[in-house]
Design a protein around this motif. Sequence first.
Motif, short mmCIF file in Angstrom:
data_model
loop_
_atom_site.label_atom_id
_atom_site.label_comp_id
_atom_site.label_asym_id
_atom_site.label_seq_id
_atom_site.Cartn_x
_atom_site.Cartn_y
_atom_site.Cartn_z
N ILE A 38 4.26 7.67 -6.95
CA ILE A 38 2.77 8.02 -7.17
C ILE A 38 2.19 5.78 -7.44
O ILE A 38 1.70 4.89 -6.28
N VAL A 39 2.19 5.35 -8.26
CA VAL A 39 1.30 4.19 -8.88
C VAL A 39 2.08 3.27 -7.40
O VAL A 39 2.08 2.15 -7.22
N ASN A 40 3.62 2.85 -7.77
CA ASN A 40 4.58 2.16 -6.78
C ASN A 40 3.49 2.39 -5.09
O ASN A 40 3.86 0.78 -4.09
N TRP A 41 4.38 3.34 -5.38
CA TRP A 41 4.23 3.39 -3.87
C TRP A 41 2.33 3.31 -3.07
O TRP A 41 2.41 2.64 -2.20
N ILE A 42 1.74 4.39 -3.66
CA ILE A 42 0.18 3.70 -3.46
C ILE A 42 0.35 1.80 -3.38
O ILE A 42 -0.70 1.62 -2.03
N ALA A 43 -0.03 0.77 -4.91
CA ALA A 43 -0.17 0.13 -4.92
C ALA A 43 0.55 -0.71 -3.44
O ALA A 43 0.67 -1.84 -2.65
N ASP A 44 1.97 -0.63 -3.19
CA ASP A 44 2.75 -1.23 -2.08
C ASP A 44 1.99 -0.32 -0.20
O ASP A 44 2.31 -1.48 0.06
N ARG A 45 1.91 0.79 0.05
CA ARG A 45 1.27 0.67 1.05
C ARG A 45 -0.37 -0.12 1.03
O ARG A 45 -0.54 -0.64 2.16
N GLN A 46 -0.96 -0.25 0.14
CA GLN A 46 -1.98 -0.60 -0.37
C GLN A 46 -1.61 -2.11 0.31
O GLN A 46 -2.96 -3.29 1.12
N GLU A 47 -1.04 -3.13 -0.68
CA GLU A 47 -0.59 -4.31 -0.11
C GLU A 47 -0.31 -4.55 1.37
O GLU A 47 -0.66 -5.22 1.66
N GLU A 48 0.36 -3.61 1.48
CA GLU A 48 0.69 -4.15 2.95
C GLU A 48 -0.67 -3.52 4.07
O GLU A 48 -0.51 -3.88 5.23
N ALA A 49 -1.35 -2.51 3.88
CA ALA A 49 -2.96 -2.66 4.27
C ALA A 49 -3.74 -4.34 3.90
O ALA A 49 -4.95 -4.75 4.04
N GLY A 50 -3.35 -5.14 3.75
CA GLY A 50 -3.74 -5.77 2.86
C GLY A 50 -5.01 -6.51 1.99
O GLY A 50 -5.64 -7.91 2.28
#
Length: 442
Positions: free
Chosen positions: A377-389
């Motif tokens: 949950i924490v890593n996947w969401i953080a990676d997606r948010q980072e990809e979103a800028g």
Amino acid sequence: MSPPIAPPGWSRWLVPPAALSVHLSIGQAYAWSVFKPPLESALDLSGTQSALPFQLGIVMLGLSAAFGGTLVERNGPRWAMTVALCCFSSGFLLSALGAATEQYWLIVFGYGFVGGIGLGIGYISPVSTLIKWFPDRPGMATGIAIMGFGGGALIASPWSAQMLESFGSDSSGIALAFLVHGLTYAVFMLLGVLLVRVPRTEKPVASGPSAYEGVQVSARNAVRTPQFWCLWIILCMNVTAGIGILEKAAPMITDFFADTSTPVSASAAAGFVALLSAANMTGRIVWSSTSDLVGRKNIYRLYLGAGALMYALIAWVGDSSKPLFIICALVILSFYGGGFATIPAYLKDLFGTYQVGAIHGRLLTAWSTAGVLGPLIVNWIADRQEEAGKSGEALYGLSLIIMIGLLAIGFVANELVRPVHARHHVPAPKEAADVHERQQSA
């Protein structure tokens, strides 16, 4: 390897140090986040990828505890501690080879699969024995030992950071650090193997109650009760909510305050991981001992209810103050650790001490599930948010809200716990009686 029986006059207070030597070693798992940034840099991994050894380790912890719980009950704590020593140490040695050859799959296999088996067998190895030695204070007894698992990172985090600084944070430096870990922990765990003993009779404490008094439920019957599955949900939700943040503690505090005038350095982040470990360790003995006084259901109301409040404070105002962020995180990790240490006593209250180790092992499949869910949950969401800028605290806002919801689910499950119905009880267990006869005739 037959269980070593305590000679007359053996002090029960020698058993917790034996358990601690194992739990302090395998508790290194909570310091994995110190290795994440160097591995990501040296082997070009994402945050999700660098979490795989830790996630697999927790999965194997639960699975090996579930499938090995009955063997631990049958063969005794010395056998279990020996298996844990071999697997946990070998996992580091394989990881060292993987880092040296830059074969990441070997690190995942060594630390996660092989080492994870050592985690599971080592974790449950002293629980049943401690409860039988301390039937009068089960929460305190299991808390003393299990606090070692929470405190392992208190030693491993700064130690690992220092080794990486001395050896270098490239693949060869990481390999050497893994090698030193594997050899050192093998020696330390051997102390527990040599020291542990089981009680001679069913009354290890002359002034205390019998270890086999009251309601007794077999492991097979226990998993058929709603109480077992309520506790499974409680443990899974509490662990998921804590382990995701613990696994990413060092990069999380760095990201939360990256855009401030006083960013968090790598050494300070490692110190934060050590502080979390201290809170995790302290919570295991303090809160589990408190549960002997206030009751298991009440203490889990505190863990789950107040824990959700702490997550809410971090989600909405945590980035405004480092002291507030740190205090909330410390409280959360004390509840997280307390939940682990109290669950064996909760099991003892509901199912008795007969096969409590095997029941505890089966319940730890909740930890396996949480070990995947929390970091995912924490890593996947953080990676997606980072990809979103996005950056900073924005990487974790959604994750924290999800954790609040999970704790609320656990709170409801705790309210549903009731005494086990009589149809699941067993009379004085023949297996337990046979064990005592053999011990008394030895």
